[in-house]
Design a protein around this motif. Structure first.
Motif, short mmCIF file in Angstrom:
data_model
loop_
_atom_site.label_atom_id
_atom_site.label_comp_id
_atom_site.label_asym_id
_atom_site.label_seq_id
_atom_site.Cartn_x
_atom_site.Cartn_y
_atom_site.Cartn_z
N UNK A 188 26.19 30.36 9.33
CA UNK A 188 26.18 31.23 8.14
C UNK A 188 25.40 32.50 8.40
N UNK A 189 25.94 33.70 8.39
CA UNK A 189 25.15 34.84 8.53
C UNK A 189 25.87 35.99 7.58
N UNK A 190 24.98 36.96 7.28
CA UNK A 190 25.35 38.20 6.43
C UNK A 190 25.17 39.36 7.33
N UNK A 191 25.91 40.29 6.97
CA UNK A 191 25.70 41.62 7.74
C UNK A 191 25.79 41.30 9.30
N UNK A 192 24.97 41.75 10.32
CA UNK A 192 24.91 41.75 11.34
C UNK A 192 25.16 39.94 11.92
N UNK A 193 24.22 39.42 11.03
CA UNK A 193 24.24 38.02 11.17
C UNK A 193 25.61 37.20 11.38
#
Length: 266
Positions: A143-148
């Protein structure tokens, strides 16, 4: 290069969820968005957060917050314009240049590092899987947000290359993949192939009015996943409109977003 997985809480399950923050407004954003509320758990798996380039991500997060606070009205105008207008040449070049210089450079720096980290993470997962062959095999969700989200994508691409090289175990590691507000091309032909590496759910969280990603989209000349649906079979495209109003709200809204994705509430 800094790269370390850190567990949140005691080991509860052989299934592991690796969570990746794509920018940091404070160092607490490394793990706080991913903490499981025992009263409203979004997972029963063992949760880890990925620590990488914390100094850079913190700097980017602070600068992003400053830019959004200073240019909120201008970024909203850009978002409305980019959504409604088909003739971009007529727009004020001064406003466009300012936003692209400030926002675009931040995202470019973060994504460049995220691509590298995703490859390294895939190799670590493969090594761990090989070492655990005599034990019960484990699976991993990402699970990642933005550059994640770029880390998630890059990790899947590296595992895909391993499968092409004949290491078929690399295709049996990933259970779920969740990308939120990701600044990568939405029309990339690889999405269907990457989907085949994920045995469970493949989720793309997007916010069509994300002024930060719309600026990045204009700069790169192609739709990005974080503000557009992915046109690939069996990919779940979930609008983030009811959770965020700006890109930098992803960390604080993550508990509600994860509840919506995994428990159908929130």
């Amino acid at each position: 290069q800094e790269l370390r997985l850190e567990a949140i809480g005691p080991p509860l399950s052989p299934h592991k969820v690796i969570c990746i923050s794509g920018f940091l407004r404070s160092l607490a954003d490394l793990c706080q968005p991913w903490v499981v509320d025992p009263n409203k758990p979004w997972t029963s798996a063992q949760v880890y957060f990925l620590r990488f380039e914390t100094e850079v991500l913190y700097l980017l997060g602070v600068q992003l917050s400053d830019v959004l606070a200073r240019d909120l009205k201008r970024t909203e105008s850009v978002a409305r314009f980019l959504i409604s207008c088909s003739n971009l040449i007529s727009f004020s070049q001064g406003i466009i240049a300012t936003l692209l210089d400030e926002l675009g450079d931040l995202i470019d720096r973060a994504t460049a590092r995220a691509h590298q980290v995703g490859k390294l993470l895939a190799r670590q997962l493969m090594e761990a899987r090989n070492n655990a062959r005599r034990q019960a095999p484990f699976t991993v969700s990402l699970i990642g947000y933005s550059s994640g989200g770029i880390v998630v994508q890059s990790c899947l691409k590296e595992l895909q290359e391993m499968v092409k090289d004949g290491n078929h175990v690399a295709g049996d590691i990933i259970c779920d993949a969740v990308m939120l507000g990701t600044p990568s091309y939405a029309l990339d032909e690889d999405w269907s192939r990457l989907r085949q590496l994920v045995s469970g759910r493949f989720v793309n969280g997007f916010f069509a009015q994300d002024s930060v990603l719309l600026s990045h989209q204009f700069r790169r000349g192609g739709a990005v996943a974080g503000c557009s649906p992915l046109r690939a079979p069996d990919v779940e495209n979930i609008p983030m409109d009811s959770f965020i109003t700006t890109h930098n709200e992803y960390p604080e809204q993550m508990p509600l977003i994860l509840q919506r994705i995994f428990q159908g509430t929130g």
